[in-house]
Write an enzyme that holds these catalytic residues in place. Structure first.
Site, mmCIF file in Angstrom:
data_model
loop_
_atom_site.group_PDB
_atom_site.id
_atom_site.type_symbol
_atom_site.label_atom_id
_atom_site.label_comp_id
_atom_site.label_asym_id
_atom_site.label_seq_id
_atom_site.Cartn_x
_atom_site.Cartn_y
_atom_site.Cartn_z
ATOM 1 N N THR A 56 0.981 -0.915 -0.161
ATOM 2 C CA THR A 56 -0.398 0.215 -0.462
ATOM 3 C C THR A 56 0.593 1.414 0.176
ATOM 4 O O THR A 56 1.010 2.194 -0.926
ATOM 5 C CB THR A 56 -0.643 0.349 1.342
ATOM 6 O OG1 THR A 56 -1.753 -1.323 1.057
ATOM 7 C CG2 THR A 56 -1.589 1.208 1.316
HETATM 8 P P1 AMP Z 1 -1.239 -3.283 4.106
HETATM 9 O O1 AMP Z 1 -2.021 -3.595 2.872
HETATM 10 O O2 AMP Z 1 -0.700 -3.646 4.931
HETATM 11 O O3 AMP Z 1 -0.645 -2.881 2.570
HETATM 12 O O4 AMP Z 1 -2.219 -2.184 4.367
HETATM 13 C C1 AMP Z 1 -3.562 -1.428 3.748
HETATM 14 C C2 AMP Z 1 -4.454 -1.230 4.572
HETATM 15 O O5 AMP Z 1 -3.417 0.422 5.790
HETATM 16 C C3 AMP Z 1 -5.545 -0.395 4.938
HETATM 17 O O6 AMP Z 1 -6.290 -1.432 4.817
HETATM 18 C C4 AMP Z 1 -5.838 1.020 5.771
HETATM 19 O O7 AMP Z 1 -6.857 0.678 6.520
HETATM 20 C C5 AMP Z 1 -4.290 0.959 6.280
HETATM 21 N N1 AMP Z 1 -4.251 2.114 5.961
HETATM 22 C C6 AMP Z 1 -4.127 3.443 4.912
HETATM 23 N N2 AMP Z 1 -3.360 4.504 4.801
HETATM 24 C C7 AMP Z 1 -3.139 4.667 6.859
HETATM 25 C C8 AMP Z 1 -2.611 5.670 6.979
HETATM 26 N N3 AMP Z 1 -1.876 6.881 6.171
HETATM 27 N N4 AMP Z 1 -1.939 5.099 8.121
HETATM 28 C C9 AMP Z 1 -2.566 4.151 8.976
HETATM 29 N N5 AMP Z 1 -2.727 2.790 8.039
HETATM 30 C C10 AMP Z 1 -3.245 3.050 6.834
HETATM 31 ZN ZN ZN Z 2 -3.150 -1.047 -0.616
HETATM 32 ZN ZN ZN Z 3 -3.695 -5.068 2.095
#
Ligand code: AMP
Ligand code: ZN
Ligand code: ZN
Length: 435
Positions: free
Chosen positions: A93
């Site tokens: 992400t």
């Molecule tokens: P990942 O799937 O581990 O790549 O992370 C994605 C998740 O990060 C998403 O489902 C969001 O809920 C969370 N996320 C997105 N933006 C932020 C942010 N600025 N701070 C913390 N968590 C976030």
């Molecule tokens: Zn993502």
């Molecule tokens: Zn994810």
């Protein structure tokens, strides 16, 4: 947690204040808010140049669009331009959201994973909550370029948008910074802000009179990603999340129509999703001696360091053949990943085949779910791209392109000069852009 009364929230939105935001328990500020309607009526028609809205649906795999669950997105795809978009490596992400707004690959912009360390900042770790500007300052996001050019911007969540870009965080200042540039309006990330509140806030920002109306906005949805991790890409949870986010997209389109505001929408995702299972776990401790290594990231890929003095022993095992996993020294990662020069990447890097997970030990209980972070060329990681609005010729399906090309497109739409030294170009879009 403090709650802003509805009127205070409406006034704050109208005044353009950047403020820490807790979602109100009452219904969100709506398009019928009296103060907002006055502002809308006051906006001169001649100031209504198209705005650019970059929408991210986190974890929306490109083929989700063909499930028949997202009529609003499908309609926009038919009316506009669509493509299968390759994420950057690693297909996580934060690296990809930062690439989408900077136009450079994670190796160059420095957000090399969702969590990592940096030899230049011993004892510190970047996490998704890090708003310390130095993590982010290796590449400039498009909203900073726009703000510096006098173009107002507003971000309804986006990784990095809460950072005072280029500023300095005070050691004991509780997030106090000196210097730096932020979007004119931004929010601290809060997963509890509903999709509808996100859309309504964007529409309220756009209600402002011409000179103060944002001309570049972001809008971020995370529920499809969350459902994909929980249930896997083929789950009923994902299907429900697709349909729910699609309703929010529908609300955005009708909100813009009510305002009579022309908008160029660029709707993307950061990566896709692969089905995972406890049957597909690669247990590293069975391949290398646990006394020889430390692992700081696990899952689709692993960041690995040798215990000092154990480098040769670790390499002898780690860099040999493994089923469903490749491991390299940082500088030996294949060139097509465009990854491995940044010192924030650990000295050893292992990548699992799509659908496999790297962990120290085998799974201790059965599970199924979804993950991403795999080879960015794997079909399961393919991301969504839809662009629609007055800048685009309708009905074009583009050849697949890399997501480094999105930031150059945004610069064209916002009216910024081409970026220098970017990894991406606007070449994929030239034949579909109306000039
Ligand atoms: P990942 O799937 O581990 O790549 O992370 C994605 C998740 O990060 C998403 O489902 C969001 O809920 C969370 N996320 C997105 N933006 C932020 C942010 N600025 N701070 C913390 N968590 C976030
Ligand atoms: Zn993502
Ligand atoms: Zn994810």
């Amino acid at each position: 947690m403090t709650r802003l009364p509805l009127v205070a929230l409406a006034l704050a939105l109208l005044a353009g204040c950047a403020y820490p935001y807790s979602p109100p328990s009452l219904p969100p500020v709506s398009s019928t808010s009296p103060a907002a309607s006055v502002a809308s009526a006051a906006a001169p028609a001649e100031a209504r140049a198209p705005v650019t809205i970059l929408v991210s649906i986190d974890g929306f795999r490109a083929d989700y669009l063909t499930r028949g669950l997202s009529p609003h997105l499908s309609h926009l795809a038919t009316e506009g331009v669509t493509a299968a978009m390759r994420p950057s490596f690693p297909s996580k992400t934060f690296p990809n959201h930062w690439t989408l707004v900077t136009g450079v690959v994670p190796d160059r912009h420095g957000i090399v994973a969702n969590s990592f360390t940096d030899p230049a900042h011993p004892g510190e770790r970047f996490t998704m909550a890090s708003d310390q500007p130095y993590w982010w300052d290796e590449a400039e996001p498009v909203w900073v370029t726009a703000e510096r050019a006098g173009i107002p911007t507003a971000t309804m969540l986006w990784p990095g948008s809460n950072v005072a870009w280029g500023g300095t965080l005070q050691p004991r200042g509780h997030h106090a910074v000196t210097g730096g540039v932020r979007p004119h309006d931004w929010l601290q990330f809060n997963a509890n802000i509903s999709d509808r509140q996100r859309v309504d806030t964007v529409i309220d920002w756009l209600r402002r009179p011409g000179p103060t109306r944002p001309r570049f906005l972001t809008l971020y949805f995370d529920e499809v990603d969350i459902a994909g991790h929980d249930g896997g890409p083929d789950s009923a949870e994902v299907n429900a999340a697709i349909a729910h986010v699609d309703q929010a997209i529908g609300a955005l389109v009708s909100g813009l129509a009510e305002l009579g505001l022309a908008a160029n929408l660029v709707i993307v995702s950061d990566h896709g999703m692969a089905a995972t299972s406890s049957e597909r776990v690669i247990a590293l401790d069975r391949m290398v001696n646990p006394a020889d290594y430390e692992m700081s990231e696990d899952g689709p890929f692993a960041m690995i360091r040798a215990v000092p003095g154990h480098e040769a022993a670790l390499e002898a095992r780690l860099l040999s053949h493994h089923d469903h996993m490749d491991c390299w020294r940082r500088n030996g990662i294949p060139a097509r990943f465009r990854y491995g020069r940044n010192p924030r990447i650990a000295p050893y890097f292992c990548l699992a085949d799509a659908g496999w997970l790297i962990d120290a030990k085998p799974a201790d209980k059965p599970f199924t779910g979804g993950a991403h972070g795999y080879d960015n060329a794997d079909p399961s990681m393919t991301a969504l791209f839809i662009a629609q609005g007055p800048a685009f010729r309708p009905g074009a399906k583009l050849a697949p392109f890399d997501n480094v090309d999105v930031a150059p497109l945004l610069r064209d739409l916002i009216g910024l000069p081409p970026g220098r030294g970017l990894d991406g170009t606007d070449a994929p879009f030239r034949r579909v852009l109306r000039r």
